[in-house]
Design a protein around this motif. Structure first.
Motif, PDB file in Angstrom:
ATOM      1  N   ASP A  45     -24.215 -26.262  96.732  1.00 52.36           N
ATOM      2  CA  ASP A  45     -24.315 -26.768  95.353  1.00 52.36           C
ATOM      3  C   ASP A  45     -25.786 -26.777  94.947  1.00 52.36           C
ATOM      4  O   ASP A  45     -26.669 -26.954  95.784  1.00 52.36           O
ATOM      5  CB  ASP A  45     -23.730 -28.189  95.254  1.00 52.36           C
ATOM      6  CG  ASP A  45     -23.349 -28.572  93.822  1.00 52.36           C
ATOM      7  OD1 ASP A  45     -22.136 -28.706  93.556  1.00 52.36           O
ATOM      8  OD2 ASP A  45     -24.258 -28.718  92.964  1.00 52.36           O
ATOM      9  N   THR A  84     -19.424 -33.435  86.854  1.00 50.63           N
ATOM     10  CA  THR A  84     -18.231 -34.025  86.222  1.00 50.63           C
ATOM     11  C   THR A  84     -17.601 -35.087  87.113  1.00 50.63           C
ATOM     12  O   THR A  84     -17.092 -36.101  86.627  1.00 50.63           O
ATOM     13  CB  THR A  84     -17.187 -32.929  85.918  1.00 50.63           C
ATOM     14  OG1 THR A  84     -17.871 -31.696  85.668  1.00 50.63           O
ATOM     15  CG2 THR A  84     -16.354 -33.302  84.714  1.00 50.63           C
ATOM     16  N   SER A  85     -17.626 -34.842  88.413  1.00 52.64           N
ATOM     17  CA  SER A  85     -16.982 -35.776  89.335  1.00 52.64           C
ATOM     18  C   SER A  85     -17.753 -37.086  89.464  1.00 52.64           C
ATOM     19  O   SER A  85     -17.270 -38.034  90.080  1.00 52.64           O
ATOM     20  CB  SER A  85     -16.813 -35.128  90.712  1.00 52.64           C
ATOM     21  OG  SER A  85     -16.010 -33.978  90.581  1.00 52.64           O
TER      22      SER A  85
HETATM   23  C1  FAD Z   1     -15.315 -38.505  80.433  1.00 53.45           C
HETATM   24  C2  FAD Z   1     -14.406 -37.978  81.522  1.00 53.45           C
HETATM   25  C3  FAD Z   1     -13.462 -38.825  82.092  1.00 53.45           C
HETATM   26  C4  FAD Z   1     -12.613 -38.351  83.110  1.00 53.45           C
HETATM   27  N1  FAD Z   1     -11.767 -39.218  83.733  1.00 53.45           N
HETATM   28  C5  FAD Z   1     -11.006 -38.784  84.767  1.00 53.45           C
HETATM   29  C6  FAD Z   1     -10.180 -39.681  85.506  1.00 53.45           C
HETATM   30  O1  FAD Z   1     -10.150 -40.897  85.253  1.00 53.45           O
HETATM   31  N2  FAD Z   1      -9.394 -39.185  86.519  1.00 53.45           N
HETATM   32  C7  FAD Z   1      -9.412 -37.867  86.833  1.00 53.45           C
HETATM   33  O2  FAD Z   1      -8.671 -37.459  87.731  1.00 53.45           O
HETATM   34  N3  FAD Z   1     -10.248 -36.997  86.206  1.00 53.45           N
HETATM   35  C8  FAD Z   1     -11.026 -37.417  85.190  1.00 53.45           C
HETATM   36  N4  FAD Z   1     -11.841 -36.541  84.529  1.00 53.45           N
HETATM   37  C9  FAD Z   1     -11.823 -35.121  84.916  1.00 53.45           C
HETATM   38  C10 FAD Z   1     -12.583 -34.902  86.222  1.00 53.45           C
HETATM   39  O3  FAD Z   1     -13.816 -35.564  86.200  1.00 53.45           O
HETATM   40  C11 FAD Z   1     -12.800 -33.399  86.470  1.00 53.45           C
HETATM   41  O4  FAD Z   1     -11.575 -32.701  86.359  1.00 53.45           O
HETATM   42  C12 FAD Z   1     -13.351 -33.168  87.875  1.00 53.45           C
HETATM   43  O5  FAD Z   1     -14.504 -33.942  88.096  1.00 53.45           O
HETATM   44  C13 FAD Z   1     -13.673 -31.694  88.092  1.00 53.45           C
HETATM   45  O6  FAD Z   1     -14.165 -31.583  89.410  1.00 53.45           O
HETATM   46  P1  FAD Z   1     -14.771 -30.230  89.927  1.00 53.45           P
HETATM   47  O7  FAD Z   1     -15.113 -30.410  91.344  1.00 53.45           O
HETATM   48  O8  FAD Z   1     -13.847 -29.110  89.553  1.00 53.45           O
HETATM   49  O9  FAD Z   1     -16.083 -30.021  89.012  1.00 53.45           O
HETATM   50  P2  FAD Z   1     -17.521 -30.735  89.124  1.00 53.45           P
HETATM   51  O10 FAD Z   1     -17.413 -32.112  89.578  1.00 53.45           O
HETATM   52  O11 FAD Z   1     -18.234 -30.466  87.838  1.00 53.45           O
HETATM   53  O12 FAD Z   1     -18.222 -29.907  90.267  1.00 53.45           O
HETATM   54  C14 FAD Z   1     -18.716 -28.599  90.053  1.00 53.45           C
HETATM   55  C15 FAD Z   1     -19.953 -28.455  90.926  1.00 53.45           C
HETATM   56  O13 FAD Z   1     -20.445 -27.106  90.789  1.00 53.45           O
HETATM   57  C16 FAD Z   1     -21.864 -27.177  90.870  1.00 53.45           C
HETATM   58  N5  FAD Z   1     -22.440 -25.967  90.288  1.00 53.45           N
HETATM   59  C17 FAD Z   1     -22.292 -25.501  89.028  1.00 53.45           C
HETATM   60  N6  FAD Z   1     -22.968 -24.344  88.884  1.00 53.45           N
HETATM   61  C18 FAD Z   1     -23.548 -24.080  90.072  1.00 53.45           C
HETATM   62  C19 FAD Z   1     -24.366 -23.018  90.549  1.00 53.45           C
HETATM   63  N7  FAD Z   1     -24.733 -21.984  89.782  1.00 53.45           N
HETATM   64  N8  FAD Z   1     -24.786 -23.044  91.835  1.00 53.45           N
HETATM   65  C20 FAD Z   1     -24.422 -24.094  92.647  1.00 53.45           C
HETATM   66  N9  FAD Z   1     -23.660 -25.102  92.242  1.00 53.45           N
HETATM   67  C21 FAD Z   1     -23.226 -25.109  90.964  1.00 53.45           C
HETATM   68  C22 FAD Z   1     -22.220 -28.430  90.092  1.00 53.45           C
HETATM   69  O14 FAD Z   1     -23.511 -28.892  90.462  1.00 53.45           O
HETATM   70  C23 FAD Z   1     -21.096 -29.386  90.502  1.00 53.45           C
HETATM   71  O15 FAD Z   1     -21.449 -30.200  91.588  1.00 53.45           O
HETATM   72  C24 FAD Z   1     -12.698 -36.989  83.516  1.00 53.45           C
HETATM   73  C25 FAD Z   1     -13.674 -36.159  82.940  1.00 53.45           C
HETATM   74  C26 FAD Z   1     -14.519 -36.636  81.967  1.00 53.45           C
HETATM   75  C27 FAD Z   1     -15.567 -35.717  81.399  1.00 53.45           C
END
Ligand code: FAD
Length: 412
Positions: A32, A40-41
């Motif tokens: 990462d 987002t997480s």
């Molecule tokens: C306001 C809000 C409230 C929410 N509430 C809830 C809830 O109550 N319950 C629930 O289940 N979900 C909730 N969600 C949705 C949830 O947060 C997301 O669906 C989830 O966090 C997505 O996880 P992820 O691992 O796919 O993405 P992310 O957590 O965004 O992880 C993606 C990772 O990729 C990395 N990355 C990006 N580009 C690069 C690159 N070029 N090189 C290296 N690393 C990179 C980033 O640094 C990041 O760490 C909510 C979202 C929001 C915005």
């Protein structure tokens, strides 16, 4: 010996994917550009949503659409300039949200949601994160009697169809359950099964620490450097180049940016969201969705977190937090929230697909490349079961659920 794997993205989805792969004997490198759980997480509402068996559909009633178009509430905002690029995916989202289609999609979604508590429980126990979790559900509260009536009917339908548990609280019962509530509301649905996490980013960090203790590596690097190398994949990290026969894309809202140069044009878009913490007043006892206001109010370690609804914009466009003061004003009608904790609101992006289902499985045209993204409103909930499913598919095991609805090849 299981094949080495590179996992790109250390959000909830990537960390859980890496953990499940490691548990099956793969040498895992999680890459990462930031630390685990910082995007987002980190900033979500922290609810492990066992009740969310129906994914969030595109609104289809005209009064709601008019409110959205006029940007009136705390629930929706959009960037006019982003709309031409969004028209295709949003048109398909609208199409998939037809009631019959949405019900079909919900049945596939529910099969993943069903496993959220069990899969989180296993990781919470192993990572020693019990202190972050409350197992008392959360409340959908309603200001208007009409919305409350509709919510009761919807809750009964969802409970009958999917076996989730709820209790109906009338105005008086809600006031007793939440003594800090400043005004009377029409009532609430108390979803009894969900859990809430008082620091979502910290939960991801604990899971990532567990990965480290289990022999996985967590490195800084840019996923954009991913290249095919021989029969496998290579990525550049702060500790040099890493090669592996398999790579998993778990970049959440940034996944599209990696996929396009590889020739994949998926109907992806983001719904951005903001939060801010407030201190100085008495917090709610449990998280509360103010359904008519379009915001969530959650007691967190940092203060009371008020999250906004959706903003349709490009993922990396500068923040436009116009919904934050509206959300604060509405939330302050319900609870005393006098002092903002941070100077600036936090912004994140829900990674969405047009058919509301995540993308989990083998890349259609690249050997050794795997996808795990597109978890929209419930990625925090679904990370552990999605990670397990991806690890099972990669290892050729019999999967926890039928993976076909989430197959990357479904978009043609
Ligand atoms: C306001 C809000 C409230 C929410 N509430 C809830 C809830 O109550 N319950 C629930 O289940 N979900 C909730 N969600 C949705 C949830 O947060 C997301 O669906 C989830 O966090 C997505 O996880 P992820 O691992 O796919 O993405 P992310 O957590 O965004 O992880 C993606 C990772 O990729 C990395 N990355 C990006 N580009 C690069 C690159 N070029 N090189 C290296 N690393 C990179 C980033 O640094 C990041 O760490 C909510 C979202 C929001 C915005």
């Amino acid at each position: 010996m299981a094949d080495p794997v590179i996992v790109l993205g250390a959000g909830m989805v990537g960390v859980c994917t890496a953990l499940h792969l490691r548990q099956r004997g793969h040498a895992v490198t999680l890459v990462d550009r930031r630390g685990p759980g910082r995007e987002t997480s980190y900033g979500n509402a922290g609810i492990i949503q066992r009740e969310a068996v129906e994914p969030y559909a595109f609104p289809r009633d005209w009064a709601m659409l008019a409110r959205v178009a006029l940007k009136r509430g705390a629930d929706v905002n959009y960037h006019l300039g982003a709309l031409p690029a969004l028209a295709g995916p949003l048109g398909r989202y609208w199409w998939h949200s037809r009631p019959a289609s949405h019900q079909r999609i919900a049945r596939s979604y529910a099969r993943l949601i069903e496993h959220c508590l069990g899969e989180h429980h296993a990781l919470i126990e192993r990572s020693g994160a019990q202190d972050l979790v409350r197992r008392e559900g959360f409340r959908d509260a309603f200001r208007e009697a009409d919305s409350m009536r509709q919510a009761v009917a919807d809750a009964r339908r969802v409970a009958d169809g999917y076996g989730v548990r709820y209790a109906v609280l009338d105005s008086e019962a809600l006031a007793q359950a939440e003594p800090a509530l400043r005004r009377r509301l029409a009532g609430a649905i108390h979803w009894l099964d969900p859990w809430s996490v008082n620091d979502p980013g910290e939960l991801v960090a604990r899971y990532a620490a567990l990965l480290g203790q289990s022999g996985g590596r967590v490195l800084r690097g840019d996923a954009g450097t991913l290249r095919q190398a021989g029969a496998g994949w290579r990525v550049r990290t702060d500790e040099g180049e890493i090669d592996a026969p398999h790579a998993v894309v778990a970049l959440g809202p940034w996944s599209d940016g990696l996929l396009r140069p590889l020739g994949y044009r998926y109907p992806l878009f983001v719904k951005r969201g903001y939060h801010r913490h407030y201190s100085g007043g008495e917090p709610p006892r449990l998280p509360m969705l103010d359904a008519d206001g379009g915001l969530v109010i959650v007691p967190m370690r940092q203060g009371v977190r008020v999250t906004t609804g959706a903003e349709f914009a490009r993922v990396d466009a500068p923040p436009t937090p116009v919904q934050v003061p509206r959300a604060h004003a509405l939330a302050s009608e319900l609870f005393d929230l006098p002092q903002a904790v941070e100077a600036q609101p936090w912004m994140g992006s829900r990674p969405c697909t047009a058919d509301m289902l995540p993308v989990i499985g083998a890349a259609p045209r690249h050997r050794g490349l795997w996808f795990n993204f597109g978890h929209a409103h419930q990625g925090f909930t679904l990370g552990p079961v999605s990670g397990r499913l991806l690890a099972e598919l990669l290892g050729g095991e019999s999967p926890v659920v039928d993976p076909r609805p989430y197959a990357p090849a479904r978009f043609g």
